[in-house]
Design a protein around this motif. Structure first.
Motif, PDB file in Angstrom:
ATOM      1  N   VAL A 202       0.832  -1.202   0.000  1.00 40.20           N
ATOM      2  CA  VAL A 202       0.000   0.000   0.000  1.00 40.20           C
ATOM      3  C   VAL A 202       0.867   1.253   0.000  1.00 40.20           C
ATOM      4  O   VAL A 202       0.598   2.225  -0.720  1.00 40.20           O
ATOM      5  CB  VAL A 202      -0.947   0.003   1.215  1.00 40.20           C
ATOM      6  N   ASN A 203       1.941   1.254   0.796  1.00 42.23           N
ATOM      7  CA  ASN A 203       2.785   2.448   0.898  1.00 42.23           C
ATOM      8  C   ASN A 203       3.424   2.807  -0.446  1.00 42.23           C
ATOM      9  O   ASN A 203       3.528   3.981  -0.799  1.00 42.23           O
ATOM     10  CB  ASN A 203       3.868   2.230   1.952  1.00 42.23           C
ATOM     11  N   VAL A 204       3.840   1.794  -1.211  1.00 38.65           N
ATOM     12  CA  VAL A 204       4.393   2.068  -2.537  1.00 38.65           C
ATOM     13  C   VAL A 204       3.311   2.642  -3.444  1.00 38.65           C
ATOM     14  O   VAL A 204       3.526   3.630  -4.158  1.00 38.65           O
ATOM     15  CB  VAL A 204       4.995   0.796  -3.163  1.00 38.65           C
ATOM     16  N   GLY A 205       2.119   2.022  -3.411  1.00 35.55           N
ATOM     17  CA  GLY A 205       1.032   2.499  -4.258  1.00 35.55           C
ATOM     18  C   GLY A 205       0.616   3.918  -3.932  1.00 35.55           C
ATOM     19  O   GLY A 205       0.387   4.731  -4.841  1.00 35.55           O
ATOM     20  N   VAL A 206       0.521   4.252  -2.648  1.00 38.13           N
ATOM     21  CA  VAL A 206       0.126   5.601  -2.244  1.00 38.13           C
ATOM     22  C   VAL A 206       1.187   6.616  -2.671  1.00 38.13           C
ATOM     23  O   VAL A 206       0.866   7.730  -3.117  1.00 38.13           O
ATOM     24  CB  VAL A 206      -0.116   5.656  -0.727  1.00 38.13           C
ATOM     25  N   SER A 207       2.456   6.237  -2.550  1.00 38.36           N
ATOM     26  CA  SER A 207       3.525   7.140  -2.984  1.00 38.36           C
ATOM     27  C   SER A 207       3.412   7.454  -4.469  1.00 38.36           C
ATOM     28  O   SER A 207       3.544   8.602  -4.900  1.00 38.36           O
ATOM     29  CB  SER A 207       4.893   6.516  -2.690  1.00 38.36           C
ATOM     30  N   LEU A 208       3.129   6.424  -5.267  1.00 39.21           N
ATOM     31  CA  LEU A 208       2.964   6.627  -6.699  1.00 39.21           C
ATOM     32  C   LEU A 208       1.752   7.507  -6.986  1.00 39.21           C
ATOM     33  O   LEU A 208       1.782   8.363  -7.878  1.00 39.21           O
ATOM     34  CB  LEU A 208       2.820   5.275  -7.393  1.00 39.21           C
ATOM     35  N   MET A 209       0.664   7.287  -6.250  1.00 35.54           N
ATOM     36  CA  MET A 209      -0.532   8.102  -6.424  1.00 35.54           C
ATOM     37  C   MET A 209      -0.227   9.571  -6.143  1.00 35.54           C
ATOM     38  O   MET A 209      -0.681  10.473  -6.857  1.00 35.54           O
ATOM     39  CB  MET A 209      -1.645   7.602  -5.500  1.00 35.54           C
ATOM     40  N   ARG A 210       0.587   9.830  -5.116  1.00 39.62           N
ATOM     41  CA  ARG A 210       0.921  11.211  -4.777  1.00 39.62           C
ATOM     42  C   ARG A 210       1.783  11.866  -5.854  1.00 39.62           C
ATOM     43  O   ARG A 210       1.682  13.074  -6.084  1.00 39.62           O
ATOM     44  CB  ARG A 210       1.623  11.246  -3.423  1.00 39.62           C
ATOM     45  N   PHE A 211       2.621  11.081  -6.522  1.00 45.92           N
ATOM     46  CA  PHE A 211       3.385  11.623  -7.637  1.00 45.92           C
ATOM     47  C   PHE A 211       2.440  12.157  -8.705  1.00 45.92           C
ATOM     48  O   PHE A 211       2.642  13.249  -9.254  1.00 45.92           O
ATOM     49  CB  PHE A 211       4.307  10.541  -8.228  1.00 45.92           C
ATOM     50  N   ALA A 212       1.398  11.385  -9.011  1.00 44.80           N
ATOM     51  CA  ALA A 212       0.432  11.815 -10.024  1.00 44.80           C
ATOM     52  C   ALA A 212      -0.336  13.049  -9.572  1.00 44.80           C
ATOM     53  O   ALA A 212      -0.543  13.988 -10.345  1.00 44.80           O
ATOM     54  CB  ALA A 212      -0.536  10.675 -10.339  1.00 44.80           C
ATOM     55  N   ILE A 213      -0.738  13.078  -8.306  1.00 47.27           N
ATOM     56  CA  ILE A 213      -1.487  14.220  -7.778  1.00 47.27           C
ATOM     57  C   ILE A 213      -0.655  15.491  -7.828  1.00 47.27           C
ATOM     58  O   ILE A 213      -1.170  16.591  -8.085  1.00 47.27           O
ATOM     59  CB  ILE A 213      -1.957  13.923  -6.337  1.00 47.27           C
TER      60      ILE A 213
ATOM     61  N   HIS B  78       1.286   8.479 -15.531  1.00 44.04           N
ATOM     62  CA  HIS B  78       1.749   7.111 -15.744  1.00 44.04           C
ATOM     63  C   HIS B  78       1.987   6.379 -14.431  1.00 44.04           C
ATOM     64  O   HIS B  78       1.962   5.149 -14.378  1.00 44.04           O
ATOM     65  CB  HIS B  78       3.032   7.111 -16.577  1.00 44.04           C
ATOM     66  N   HIS B  79       2.199   7.151 -13.349  1.00 44.76           N
ATOM     67  CA  HIS B  79       2.377   6.523 -12.035  1.00 44.76           C
ATOM     68  C   HIS B  79       1.111   5.801 -11.586  1.00 44.76           C
ATOM     69  O   HIS B  79       1.176   4.868 -10.777  1.00 44.76           O
ATOM     70  CB  HIS B  79       2.762   7.575 -10.988  1.00 44.76           C
TER      71      HIS B  79
END
Length: 450
Positions: A66-77, A83-84
């Motif tokens: 989850v922590n990796v996924g949330v970090s990627l989501m924040r990159f997009a935000i 693409h993240h």
């Protein structure tokens, strides 16, 4: 007994590891989680992501996933690339299967982020409908595959950026909140029967689920209401079909005007639930009445549990809205391999554009719906072509009068002028029709039984 050494995590500070460049990321004993948090707090987002990836690499738990996924989501935000979201979807999709509350809540947050950012979520990540729930009340189970739920859009959110396709009526959806205050939601059979007792209605005592077996009987509306609700009908023994009865009342312009004047369907309703104004520029009142009746332009539909419609598409290539008055109705809609299903609740409006196949079934007795057909800027071209061919060659068997077809010629010109910005000099139906067809149309004298 020999004691095994106790392995403690190696502590690494953010200052020792910048942008993911440090030996600790390759150390399985390092405290990668705390390192990731400290790097995030220091604004080193690439370093934080690298540390979270290391934590997941050496301990592939749902929490670290989850922590990796949330970090990627924040990159997009933060605007660093949509693409993240692709990788984030896969990570959080897998993590939420664990049932971990942290994973489930962030999966929902990610789907909402994708919606707001207009990121097309691949089909495999769409929530699978609970087919047992969606169809548990169907009297006649349907042989169609499960489909994702039809999108629901609140009236208050219809004008938001992410709902542009629904505001422009390019995709089917359920509109909620648009029928608030409609007195028609409180209609009773006794009231309706006494209002239009002699209006002609279509009664289907043996359902309409099977195209081959549908039996239609014309009846006075008040008599049809009695047949709809009694234990046995006068037609028992004269046919058969799946259990369920349907009664359709065509609403003429005068009847619709009465409904609006009484505030039962308010004149001031949402503009998407209008659609007849164009008629006033090209059709005289008696021709509007002929057009309404022969095309089933507006209908009050009532039926018992199990009653429904076989899979079909609207013949005039128009669009329709269906306001649910009482009971619940199951819907299944498809076009070009894309399907949806839903259960319409009282006070909700189901809308579908032209060309969408659909089938329905009532879940309760009594279920009632009021429907309207619409021609607008996204479907007028297909409707124009269909009406021209109907007047010229009787494709659909509507038996339009010559006067109505002449009026529709002008309607088609008006649509072109309003929505295409030009006047192309459209040919009249009379130029395409045979002499015999013109003669037959001119012999049509329209009268409506009352």
């Amino acid at each position: 007994m020999r004691l095994l050494p106790l392995l403690l995590p190696t502590l690494v500070s953010a200052a020792q590891c910048s942008h993911g460049n440090c030996d600790a990321l390759g150390d399985p004993n390092a405290n990668h989680y705390d390192l990731a948090v400290s790097l995030d707090q220091a604004g080193d987002y690439p370093g934080s992501l690298a540390a979270f990836r290391a934590a997941y690499k050496y301990n592939p738990s749902p929490f670290n996933q989850v922590n990796v996924g949330v970090s990627l989501m924040r990159f997009a935000i933060r605007g660093e690339g949509q693409h993240h979201l692709g990788e984030a979807l896969e990570l959080l999709f897998q993590a939420q299967k664990s049932g971990l509350a942290h994973a489930v809540s962030n999966w929902k947050n990610l789907l909402e982020t994708c919606r707001l950012m207009r990121y097309a979520v691949p089909t495999k990540y769409h929530p699978k409908p609970d087919i047992k729930y969606q169809r548990k009340d169907l009297l006649h189970q349907r042989d169609v595959p499960p489909a994702p739920p039809l999108p629901r859009v609140a009236l208050s959110e219809l004008t938001s950026d992410q709902n542009g396709v629904y505001l422009e009526r390019r995709k089917p959806f359920v509109l909620t909140g648009a029928m608030a205050g409609w007195r028609a939601l409180n209609w009773s059979l006794i009231e309706l029967g006494s209002r239009w007792p002699k209006a002609v209605a279509d009664f289907h005592p043996f359902n309409m689920l099977e195209k081959e077996s549908k039996s239609l009987y014309l009846t006075r509306f008040s008599a049809g209401l009695k047949q709809l609700t009694k234990d046995k009908t006068n037609f028992d023994g004269s046919g058969r079909g799946p259990q369920g009865r349907y009664l359709h009342l065509q609403l003429t312009p005068s009847m619709w005007g009465e409904v609006e004047e009484q505030g039962e369907v308010p004149q001031a309703r949402h503009w998407q639930l209008h659609g007849d104004e164009w008629m006033n520029t090209c059709l005289e009142p008696e021709l509007q009445e002929e057009y309404h009746i022969k095309t089933h332009w507006k209908i009050l539909i009532m039926g018992t549990r199990g009653a429904g419609m076989f899979n079909h598409t609207d013949s005039l290539r128009t669009s329709s809205w269906h306001g649910q008055l009482t009971g619940r109705k199951w819907w299944y809609l498809c076009k070009a391999g894309v399907c949806y299903e839903t259960i319409a609740q009282p006070g909700e409006v189901v809308y579908y554009p032209e060309g969408w196949w659909h089938e329905t079934e009532n879940l309760e007795t009594l279920t009632s719906t009021i429907t309207g057909t619409v021609i607008h800027k996204t479907n007028w071209e297909s409707a124009s072509r269909k009406l021209f061919r109907e007047c010229a060659s009787e494709e659909l068997g509507f038996k339009f009068s010559a006067q109505l077809c002449d009026g529709l010629d002008q309607c088609r010109v008006n649509w072109h002028s309003e929505w295409a910005g030009n006047h192309p000099g459209l040919p009249s139906w009379r130029h395409r029709a045979s002499a015999q067809a013109i003669k037959e149309r001119e012999a049509v004298s329209y009268t409506h039984l009352r």
